[in-house]
Design a protein around this motif. Structure first.
Motif, mmCIF file in Angstrom:
data_model
loop_
_atom_site.group_PDB
_atom_site.id
_atom_site.type_symbol
_atom_site.label_atom_id
_atom_site.label_comp_id
_atom_site.label_asym_id
_atom_site.label_seq_id
_atom_site.Cartn_x
_atom_site.Cartn_y
_atom_site.Cartn_z
ATOM 1 N N SER A 159 0.780 -1.240 -0.038
ATOM 2 C CA SER A 159 -0.006 0.047 -0.016
ATOM 3 C C SER A 159 0.705 1.231 0.073
ATOM 4 C CB SER A 159 -0.923 0.082 1.249
ATOM 5 O OG SER A 159 -0.107 0.096 2.263
ATOM 6 N N ILE A 160 2.048 1.254 0.088
ATOM 7 C CA ILE A 160 2.981 2.495 0.114
ATOM 8 C C ILE A 160 2.761 3.302 -1.152
ATOM 9 C CG2 ILE A 160 5.340 3.222 0.132
ATOM 10 C CD1 ILE A 160 6.148 0.903 1.814
ATOM 11 N N VAL A 161 2.735 2.631 -2.263
ATOM 12 C CA VAL A 161 2.729 3.333 -3.450
ATOM 13 C C VAL A 161 1.289 3.921 -3.612
ATOM 14 C CG1 VAL A 161 2.643 3.099 -6.024
ATOM 15 C CG2 VAL A 161 4.379 2.389 -4.707
ATOM 16 N N PRO A 162 0.083 3.401 -3.532
ATOM 17 C CA PRO A 162 -1.029 4.035 -3.734
ATOM 18 C C PRO A 162 -1.538 5.145 -2.520
ATOM 19 C CG PRO A 162 -1.588 1.642 -2.740
ATOM 20 C CD PRO A 162 -0.090 1.873 -3.331
ATOM 21 N N ILE A 163 -0.910 4.912 -1.458
ATOM 22 C CA ILE A 163 -0.916 5.843 -0.272
ATOM 23 C C ILE A 163 -0.067 7.078 -0.474
ATOM 24 C CG2 ILE A 163 -0.397 6.486 2.069
ATOM 25 C CD1 ILE A 163 -0.945 3.576 2.962
ATOM 26 N N ALA A 164 1.099 6.802 -1.331
ATOM 27 C CA ALA A 164 1.871 7.972 -1.447
ATOM 28 C C ALA A 164 1.244 8.893 -2.815
ATOM 29 C CB ALA A 164 3.425 7.609 -2.007
ATOM 30 N N TYR A 165 0.534 8.175 -3.677
ATOM 31 C CA TYR A 165 -0.156 8.911 -4.760
ATOM 32 C C TYR A 165 -1.281 9.522 -4.148
ATOM 33 C CZ TYR A 165 -2.627 9.228 -9.249
ATOM 34 O OH TYR A 165 -3.477 9.740 -10.201
ATOM 35 N N ALA A 166 -1.975 8.850 -3.396
ATOM 36 C CA ALA A 166 -3.361 9.585 -2.832
ATOM 37 C C ALA A 166 -2.924 10.954 -2.065
ATOM 38 C CB ALA A 166 -4.091 8.726 -2.044
ATOM 39 N N ILE A 167 -1.731 10.825 -1.234
ATOM 40 C CA ILE A 167 -1.506 12.106 -0.564
ATOM 41 C C ILE A 167 -0.867 13.092 -1.209
ATOM 42 C CG2 ILE A 167 0.484 12.919 0.831
ATOM 43 C CD1 ILE A 167 0.255 10.079 2.439
ATOM 44 N N GLU A 189 -2.073 13.650 -4.349
ATOM 45 C CA GLU A 189 -3.062 14.033 -5.150
ATOM 46 C C GLU A 189 -3.978 14.994 -4.213
ATOM 47 O OE1 GLU A 189 -4.700 13.430 -8.470
ATOM 48 O OE2 GLU A 189 -2.443 13.241 -8.613
ATOM 49 N N GLN A 190 -4.251 14.696 -3.050
ATOM 50 C CA GLN A 190 -4.974 15.693 -1.858
ATOM 51 C C GLN A 190 -4.138 16.800 -1.704
ATOM 52 O OE1 GLN A 190 -6.370 12.983 0.903
ATOM 53 N NE2 GLN A 190 -7.086 11.377 -0.400
ATOM 54 N N SER A 191 -2.915 16.695 -1.364
ATOM 55 C CA SER A 191 -2.121 17.926 -0.756
ATOM 56 C C SER A 191 -1.228 18.377 -1.505
ATOM 57 C CB SER A 191 -1.648 17.345 0.634
ATOM 58 O OG SER A 191 -0.864 16.191 0.609
ATOM 59 N N GLN A 192 -0.914 17.808 -2.966
ATOM 60 C CA GLN A 192 0.209 18.303 -3.462
ATOM 61 C C GLN A 192 1.504 18.363 -3.092
ATOM 62 O OE1 GLN A 192 -1.148 22.203 -4.822
ATOM 63 N NE2 GLN A 192 -2.367 21.459 -6.603
ATOM 64 N N PHE A 193 1.917 16.970 -2.634
ATOM 65 C CA PHE A 193 2.954 16.762 -1.946
ATOM 66 C C PHE A 193 4.477 17.511 -2.579
ATOM 67 C CE2 PHE A 193 5.869 13.528 0.393
ATOM 68 C CZ PHE A 193 5.649 14.292 1.748
ATOM 69 N N LEU A 194 4.462 17.183 -3.870
ATOM 70 C CA LEU A 194 5.695 17.597 -4.552
ATOM 71 C C LEU A 194 5.588 19.193 -4.520
ATOM 72 C CD1 LEU A 194 5.654 15.349 -8.005
ATOM 73 C CD2 LEU A 194 7.193 15.157 -5.776
ATOM 74 N N GLY A 195 6.677 19.636 -4.032
ATOM 75 C CA GLY A 195 6.825 21.093 -4.055
ATOM 76 C C GLY A 195 6.611 21.497 -2.705
ATOM 77 N N LYS A 196 6.190 20.706 -1.893
ATOM 78 C CA LYS A 196 6.233 21.032 -0.475
ATOM 79 C C LYS A 196 7.449 21.072 0.355
ATOM 80 C CE LYS A 196 1.250 20.731 1.158
ATOM 81 N NZ LYS A 196 0.446 20.310 2.229
ATOM 82 N N ALA A 197 7.608 21.793 1.423
ATOM 83 C CA ALA A 197 8.815 21.779 2.279
ATOM 84 C C ALA A 197 9.116 20.424 2.846
ATOM 85 C CB ALA A 197 9.213 22.882 3.189
ATOM 86 N N ILE A 198 10.427 19.897 2.719
ATOM 87 C CA ILE A 198 10.981 18.760 3.541
ATOM 88 C C ILE A 198 11.024 18.998 4.894
ATOM 89 C CG2 ILE A 198 12.876 17.149 3.761
ATOM 90 C CD1 ILE A 198 13.246 17.334 0.756
ATOM 91 N N GLY A 199 10.286 17.948 5.708
ATOM 92 C CA GLY A 199 10.481 18.229 7.126
ATOM 93 C C GLY A 199 10.936 17.130 7.977
#
Length: 222
Positions: free
Chosen positions: A155-163, A165-175
């Motif tokens: 489920s790692i891949v679909p969960i990462a994709y869903a995250i 899609e919902q919050s536009q993870f790419l481009g966010k600051a690394i924490g």
């Protein structure tokens, strides 16, 4: 394909195995990396330490080549780096544990009942349970634990994709979450460990035969 010869434990300087085809206990000189008596409950710490070493080493070499790969935001390059780290963790840990448990397979000989019993009683799998008696519920619990790890890994891949899609993870600051994400390569390693290298359900099945006195010692025809 399931392993024919499975690891049972250690006794008197030997790694003890069980041949699931001939249904007989075997032994071989144990690897120097294998010492469950002195290292009970330390497996988690070893994995974490190895993961940190791999992470730091990989980051150092990759950042030298791609100095902008960790520019402070999640990018495609960041995910490529993470996938590479997961692959390194998975391959290294799988190789390390396999070598520790099965290094001297070319030196197998027959194990006696005393050695076999000692190996069973001192296997770290028993640390999970309150008593050393095989039951249906113990086997069911280990089966469900294995299935849970497989499900989480897949489920790692679909969960990462869903995250994303919902919050536009790419481009966010690394924490600080990237530290935990970097260790996800341990999950497929645990799946391989439970399914193939040292399957707890198969181990319990063998132990159940031992406790019911159904184990034969010595040569058995093919």
């Amino acid at each position: 394909m399931m392993k024919r010869i499975i690891y049972i434990g250690e006794a008197d300087g030997n790694a003890i195995y069980f041949d699931t085809k001939k249904q007989i206990p075997l032994k071989a000189p144990k690897s120097k990396m294998l010492n469950t008596k002195k290292n009970n409950n330390s497996s988690r710490n070893i994995i974490i330490i190895l993961g940190i070493i791999l992470l730091l080493g990989s980051l150092g070499s990759i950042i030298t080549i791609r100095p902008n790969i960790l520019s402070g935001k999640y990018t495609i390059d960041t995910f490529i780096l993470l996938v590479l780290l997961w692959g390194i963790e998975f391959l290294f840990l799988s190789f390390l544990v396999y070598r520790a448990l099965y290094k001297n397979q070319n030196k197998l000989s027959f194990a006696n009942s005393k050695e076999f019993g000692y190996a069973i009683r001192n296997n770290n799998y028993w640390n999970i349970f309150s008593n050393k008696k095989v039951t249906f519920w113990k086997k069911a619990g280990m089966f469900l634990l294995t299935v849970a790890f497989i499900g989480l890994t897949i489920s790692i891949v679909p969960i990462a994709y869903a995250i994303n899609e919902q919050s536009q993870f790419l481009g966010k600051a690394i924490g600080s979450e990237i530290i935990g994400i970097s260790f996800l390569g341990i999950m497929p390693f645990v799946c391989v460990l439970f399914l193939w290298i040292n399957n707890p359900v198969r181990w319990l099945n063998v132990v159940e035969k031992y406790q019911k006195r159904k184990i034969e010692y010595g040569v058995k025809n093919e």
